[in-house]
Structure formats: C-alpha cells, structure tokens
Design a protein around this motif. Structure first.
Motif, PDB file in Angstrom:
ATOM      1  N   VAL A 114      -8.916   2.832   2.186  1.00 10.75           N
ATOM      2  CA  VAL A 114      -7.994   2.659   1.253  1.00 10.75           C
ATOM      3  C   VAL A 114      -8.431   1.505   0.168  1.00 10.75           C
ATOM      4  O   VAL A 114      -9.346   0.529   0.621  1.00 10.75           O
ATOM      5  CB  VAL A 114      -6.979   1.842   2.008  1.00 10.75           C
ATOM      6  CG1 VAL A 114      -5.566   1.382   1.074  1.00 10.75           C
ATOM      7  CG2 VAL A 114      -6.242   2.986   3.203  1.00 10.75           C
ATOM      8  N   GLU A 115      -8.229   1.770  -0.939  1.00  7.04           N
ATOM      9  CA  GLU A 115      -8.545   0.857  -2.036  1.00  7.04           C
ATOM     10  C   GLU A 115      -7.485  -0.045  -2.603  1.00  7.04           C
ATOM     11  O   GLU A 115      -6.355   0.452  -2.689  1.00  7.04           O
ATOM     12  CB  GLU A 115      -9.265   1.461  -3.186  1.00  7.04           C
ATOM     13  CG  GLU A 115     -10.414   2.343  -2.841  1.00  7.04           C
ATOM     14  CD  GLU A 115     -11.033   3.135  -3.813  1.00  7.04           C
ATOM     15  OE1 GLU A 115     -10.803   3.065  -4.810  1.00  7.04           O
ATOM     16  OE2 GLU A 115     -12.044   3.958  -3.202  1.00  7.04           O
TER      17      GLU A 115
ATOM     18  N   PHE B  20       0.727  -1.163   0.066  1.00  6.39           N
ATOM     19  CA  PHE B  20       0.114   0.010   0.018  1.00  6.39           C
ATOM     20  C   PHE B  20       0.858   1.278  -0.013  1.00  6.39           C
ATOM     21  O   PHE B  20       0.586   2.415   0.572  1.00  6.39           O
ATOM     22  CB  PHE B  20      -1.213  -0.030   1.199  1.00  6.39           C
ATOM     23  CG  PHE B  20      -2.081  -1.084   1.119  1.00  6.39           C
ATOM     24  CD1 PHE B  20      -3.241  -0.713   0.448  1.00  6.39           C
ATOM     25  CD2 PHE B  20      -1.865  -2.322   1.728  1.00  6.39           C
ATOM     26  CE1 PHE B  20      -4.165  -1.914   0.430  1.00  6.39           C
ATOM     27  CE2 PHE B  20      -2.619  -3.206   1.558  1.00  6.39           C
ATOM     28  CZ  PHE B  20      -3.841  -3.033   0.773  1.00  6.39           C
TER      29      PHE B  20
ATOM     30  N   VAL C  62      -5.551  -5.856   6.105  1.00  9.16           N
ATOM     31  CA  VAL C  62      -6.098  -5.332   4.694  1.00  9.16           C
ATOM     32  C   VAL C  62      -7.787  -5.086   4.702  1.00  9.16           C
ATOM     33  O   VAL C  62      -8.119  -3.782   4.449  1.00  9.16           O
ATOM     34  CB  VAL C  62      -5.958  -6.294   3.669  1.00  9.16           C
ATOM     35  CG1 VAL C  62      -6.589  -6.187   2.535  1.00  9.16           C
ATOM     36  CG2 VAL C  62      -4.276  -6.549   3.465  1.00  9.16           C
ATOM     37  N   ALA C  63      -8.419  -5.900   5.507  1.00  9.97           N
ATOM     38  CA  ALA C  63     -10.022  -5.293   5.722  1.00  9.97           C
ATOM     39  C   ALA C  63     -10.217  -4.190   6.543  1.00  9.97           C
ATOM     40  O   ALA C  63     -10.885  -3.365   6.307  1.00  9.97           O
ATOM     41  CB  ALA C  63     -10.621  -6.631   6.341  1.00  9.97           C
TER      42      ALA C  63
ATOM     43  N   LYS D  67      -9.449  -1.173   4.293  1.00  6.80           N
ATOM     44  CA  LYS D  67     -10.486  -0.891   3.425  1.00  6.80           C
ATOM     45  C   LYS D  67     -11.720  -0.242   4.293  1.00  6.80           C
ATOM     46  O   LYS D  67     -12.453   0.690   3.542  1.00  6.80           O
ATOM     47  CB  LYS D  67     -11.099  -2.208   2.724  1.00  6.80           C
ATOM     48  CG  LYS D  67     -10.118  -2.613   1.820  1.00  6.80           C
ATOM     49  CD  LYS D  67     -10.774  -4.032   1.087  1.00  6.80           C
ATOM     50  CE  LYS D  67      -9.515  -4.372  -0.104  1.00  6.80           C
ATOM     51  NZ  LYS D  67      -9.852  -5.651  -0.531  1.00  6.80           N
ATOM     52  N   GLU D  68     -12.043  -0.662   5.338  1.00  2.97           N
ATOM     53  CA  GLU D  68     -13.117  -0.096   6.345  1.00  2.97           C
ATOM     54  C   GLU D  68     -12.655   1.546   6.541  1.00  2.97           C
ATOM     55  O   GLU D  68     -13.673   2.112   6.834  1.00  2.97           O
ATOM     56  CB  GLU D  68     -13.050  -0.588   7.721  1.00  2.97           C
ATOM     57  CG  GLU D  68     -13.852  -1.818   7.843  1.00  2.97           C
ATOM     58  CD  GLU D  68     -15.253  -1.772   7.494  1.00  2.97           C
ATOM     59  OE1 GLU D  68     -15.635  -0.876   8.024  1.00  2.97           O
ATOM     60  OE2 GLU D  68     -15.741  -2.396   6.949  1.00  2.97           O
TER      61      GLU D  68
ATOM     62  N   LYS E 123      -0.214   4.991   0.101  1.00  7.37           N
ATOM     63  CA  LYS E 123      -1.757   5.055   0.687  1.00  7.37           C
ATOM     64  C   LYS E 123      -1.401   5.028   2.295  1.00  7.37           C
ATOM     65  O   LYS E 123      -2.576   5.329   2.677  1.00  7.37           O
ATOM     66  CB  LYS E 123      -2.494   3.928   0.233  1.00  7.37           C
ATOM     67  CG  LYS E 123      -2.492   3.955  -1.259  1.00  7.37           C
ATOM     68  CD  LYS E 123      -3.557   2.795  -1.791  1.00  7.37           C
ATOM     69  CE  LYS E 123      -3.440   2.838  -3.336  1.00  7.37           C
ATOM     70  NZ  LYS E 123      -4.234   1.532  -3.808  1.00  7.37           N
TER      71      LYS E 123
END
Length: 87
Positions: free
Chosen positions: A86-87, A32, A78-79, A82-83, A35
């Motif tokens: 972050v894509e 990432f 990673v989850a 995303k919450e 990011k």
C-alpha cells in the motif's frame, strides 16, 4: 493495485484493547480509503483458528502480517500496510 485485506479479531467481552483497535481501524480506513478493506470479527471463529491466532485483539493483514495480544500503534499498522504494497 488491489485492495488490501485487513481482518481484526476482537473479544466478545469488549476489553480496552478492542476499543483501541476499533478506533485505530477507523483512522486507517479513512486515511487509506479505497486501498484497504477492513473486516471485524468478534469472538473465536474458523478464521481465528486458521490464522493460528491465540489472543485478542488481533490484526491480520493479507495473511502475511499478524499482530496479536495488543493494539498496535498507527505507525506499526502503516508500516505493515507498506510492507504489503500500500502506498
């Protein structure tokens, strides 16, 4: 999108969980890049208290996601990323 802040809190004794989290953060930082901004703290400090953390290793993502007492899986981090967008 702004850079997401991740803060890791490790013990001063360097337990297995700390080593595991450091390796995981290297992977996440590479995957990432640009990011996330990763900051690593060793031992208790003012932020440790401010976040109401009680155990190490601990990971705080954007003041919203707190994981403490164990090294999470890559999938969990990673989850969590995303919450917080972050894509």
């Amino acid at each position: 999108m702004n850079t997401v802040r991740m803060e890791a809190f490790l013990s001063t004794s360097g337990c297995f969980g700390d080593d595991c989290l450091c390796r995981l953060l290297e992977q996440i930082g590479g995957e990432f890049r640009g990011k996330v901004k990763i900051t690593v703290h060793r031992g208790h400090n003012d932020l440790f208290e401010e976040y109401s953390l009680t155990r190490t290793p601990a990971l705080v993502i954007e003041d919203l996601v707190k994981i403490m007492g164990f090294c999470p899986s890559k999938e969990t981090v990673v989850a969590a990323l995303k919450e917080v967008g972050v894509e």
